[in-house]
Write a protein that holds these residues in place. Structure first.
Motif, PDB file in Angstrom:
ATOM      1  N   ASN A 102      46.022  49.492  28.998  1.00  0.00           N
ATOM      2  CA  ASN A 102      46.142  50.108  30.140  1.00  0.00           C
ATOM      3  C   ASN A 102      44.394  50.607  29.584  1.00  0.00           C
ATOM      4  O   ASN A 102      45.308  51.428  28.668  1.00  0.00           O
ATOM      5  CB  ASN A 102      46.747  51.210  30.944  1.00  0.00           C
ATOM      6  N   PHE A 103      43.691  50.823  29.701  1.00  0.00           N
ATOM      7  CA  PHE A 103      42.373  51.215  29.174  1.00  0.00           C
ATOM      8  C   PHE A 103      42.276  50.606  28.362  1.00  0.00           C
ATOM      9  O   PHE A 103      41.152  51.504  27.616  1.00  0.00           O
ATOM     10  CB  PHE A 103      42.326  52.956  29.707  1.00  0.00           C
ATOM     11  N   ASN A 107      49.288  51.328  25.070  1.00  0.00           N
ATOM     12  CA  ASN A 107      49.903  51.606  26.472  1.00  0.00           C
ATOM     13  C   ASN A 107      49.784  50.422  27.163  1.00  0.00           C
ATOM     14  O   ASN A 107      48.556  50.462  27.961  1.00  0.00           O
ATOM     15  CB  ASN A 107      48.967  52.971  27.294  1.00  0.00           C
ATOM     16  N   ASP A 165      43.894  59.535  38.139  1.00  0.00           N
ATOM     17  CA  ASP A 165      44.788  58.355  39.286  1.00  0.00           C
ATOM     18  C   ASP A 165      44.385  58.214  41.026  1.00  0.00           C
ATOM     19  O   ASP A 165      44.602  56.749  41.386  1.00  0.00           O
ATOM     20  CB  ASP A 165      46.259  58.274  39.380  1.00  0.00           C
ATOM     21  N   GLY A 191      52.298  61.245  21.154  1.00  0.00           N
ATOM     22  CA  GLY A 191      51.564  60.323  22.574  1.00  0.00           C
ATOM     23  C   GLY A 191      51.921  60.939  24.394  1.00  0.00           C
ATOM     24  O   GLY A 191      51.982  60.436  25.003  1.00  0.00           O
ATOM     25  N   THR A 193      51.973  62.428  27.723  1.00  0.00           N
ATOM     26  CA  THR A 193      50.498  62.185  28.258  1.00  0.00           C
ATOM     27  C   THR A 193      49.486  63.450  28.306  1.00  0.00           C
ATOM     28  O   THR A 193      50.181  64.799  28.656  1.00  0.00           O
ATOM     29  CB  THR A 193      50.842  62.122  30.120  1.00  0.00           C
ATOM     30  N   GLY A 253      46.584  59.162  28.679  1.00  0.00           N
ATOM     31  CA  GLY A 253      47.285  57.972  27.674  1.00  0.00           C
ATOM     32  C   GLY A 253      47.026  58.908  26.340  1.00  0.00           C
ATOM     33  O   GLY A 253      45.804  57.954  26.189  1.00  0.00           O
ATOM     34  N   ARG A 262      56.887  55.453  22.899  1.00  0.00           N
ATOM     35  CA  ARG A 262      57.398  56.519  24.414  1.00  0.00           C
ATOM     36  C   ARG A 262      57.188  56.316  25.390  1.00  0.00           C
ATOM     37  O   ARG A 262      56.175  55.923  26.274  1.00  0.00           O
ATOM     38  CB  ARG A 262      56.402  58.031  23.670  1.00  0.00           C
TER      39      ARG A 262
HETATM   40  O1  LIG Z   1      51.390  56.662  29.459  1.00  0.00           O
HETATM   41  C1  LIG Z   1      50.825  58.263  29.602  1.00  0.00           C
HETATM   42  O2  LIG Z   1      50.779  59.187  28.697  1.00  0.00           O
HETATM   43  C2  LIG Z   1      49.814  57.955  30.675  1.00  0.00           C
HETATM   44  C3  LIG Z   1      48.953  56.694  31.141  1.00  0.00           C
HETATM   45  C4  LIG Z   1      47.843  56.734  31.778  1.00  0.00           C
HETATM   46  O3  LIG Z   1      47.524  57.927  32.598  1.00  0.00           O
HETATM   47  C5  LIG Z   1      47.526  54.967  32.585  1.00  0.00           C
HETATM   48  O4  LIG Z   1      47.987  54.177  32.183  1.00  0.00           O
HETATM   49  O5  LIG Z   1      46.408  55.019  33.342  1.00  0.00           O
END
Ligand SMILES: O=C(O)CCC(=O)C(=O)O
Length: 335
Positions: A102-103, A107, A165, A191, A193, A253, A262
């Motif tokens: 993710n990004f 994550n 989001d 970690g 959020t 994240g 986590r």
């Molecule tokens: O896992 C997290 O703490 C947030 C992840 C998140 O915001 C995302 O992947 O868009």
């Protein structure tokens, strides 16, 4: 709205109330940049309904900050069992090629196990206090259309950009909430959020234009200005509590510097008047569909789910798009 222009602190009109705390002790003053925690009494736990004092606190926190902790509403032993499953699931997931991050941070998206039945806990998926909170904030007959989860992998080095989001046009009103359930104690050390209190009052004016996949984040200018007044925080959330947040809230994240993953479950609910297209998947022929139908009956929650053959469900459980029909675009009403 200007980058710093969110709802202001309560000012006394007649010099009687010197700070919000005197009127509502559970509501930390805004400048403290601290999460509101709603702790249900034994009676509220038994009935699955918040009392008026806690409703007032919950709604004050949600409308002011866009996020509240529902404290100790899940048996932590249940979360240990899910966490153990996810440790193994993560090992399997990371052995695959090209795992989507993710990004681009460490994550990954992973759905929690809904089956076999020893992984399905009513206080996680059919939590009456959670359902009550959803209806208080979004109005009656809310839709439940997302079951997913995020894993901040151990020994991370990269963080995500601050984002919301709600990556599409949306009204300046509560239309979608996410209930995050950490399966371990979460804090800055592993970690938790990063969240930016009160930023649900911003809209797409604070976001970068959507890229090819519709992904967008908060512009540097807005982040820099907000950092000076109310910066993002990494809250401490005990296992068994729910981090309940308005989907519009800025968050990110961050890297998990600890040696353990986590994980957090994400359950998503939309207002009944929001014409989203998302559905969550459940494994057919396992009783999960029926259990959710019965468990939501009379709770003001309409689950929108699609049954898939168990092997297909299993193949898609960790898909990073939580719905087949999700198409990131600034234009439509998605989620
Ligand atoms: O896992 C997290 O703490 C947030 C992840 C998140 O915001 C995302 O992947 O868009």
């Amino acid at each position: 709205m200007s980058p710093s222009g969110t709802n202001g602190a309560v000012e006394p009109k007649h010099g009687k109330i010197s700070s919000p705390n005197e009127y509502m002790p559970g509501l930390p003053a805004k400048h403290l940049n601290t999460l509101v925690e709603v702790s249900p009494t034994p009676e509220e736990r038994a009935t699955g309904r918040f009392n008026d004092a806690n409703i007032k606190l919950f709604l004050s926190g949600m409308h002011r900050d866009g996020v509240v902790v529902l404290k100790d509403v899940i048996n932590p032993d249940h979360l240990d069992i899910i966490n153990d499953f996810m440790v193994e699931d993560t090992r399997r997931e990371l052995s695959k090629e090209n795992v989507y991050k993710n990004f681009g941070a460490e994550n990954i998206q992973q759905g929690p196990p809904l089956t076999p039945p020893n992984y399905f806990f009513d206080d996680v998926y059919l939590n009456k206090l959670l359902f009550h909170a959803v209806n208080l904030y979004l109005g009656p007959n809310a839709t439940w259309n997302m079951v997913s989860g995020n894993n901040a992998l151990p020994n991370g080095v990269k963080r995500q950009p601050v984002h919301s989001d709600a990556m599409c046009n949306h009204p300046p009103a509560p239309f979608y909430v996410v209930a995050n359930v950490y399966t371990c104690d979460a804090s800055a050390a592993n970690g938790s959020t990063e969240i930016w209190l009160g930023t649900h009052h911003f809209n797409t004016e604070a976001q970068t234009p959507p890229g090819s996949k519709g992904e967008t984040h908060i512009t540097d200018e807005y982040v820099a200005e907000r950092k000076q007044t109310l910066p993002g925080i990494n809250p401490t959330v005990k296992k068994g509590s729910i981090l309940f947040r308005d989907m519009r809230l800025w968050h990110a994240g961050v890297s998990n510097k600890s040696d353990h993953m986590r994980y957090m479950i994400a359950l998503g609910f939309s207002a009944s008047w929001w014409h989203g297209t998302a559905k969550f998947r459940v494994p057919a022929g396992t009783g999960v569909f029926e259990r959710i139908l019965h468990g939501t009956k009379g709770q003001g929650i309409t689950p929108v789910m699609v049954e898939l053959p168990p092997d297909e469900y299993e193949r898609l459980r960790d898909a990073h798009d939580f719905s087949d029909v999700e198409k990131m675009t600034y234009d439509g009403e998605i989620f």
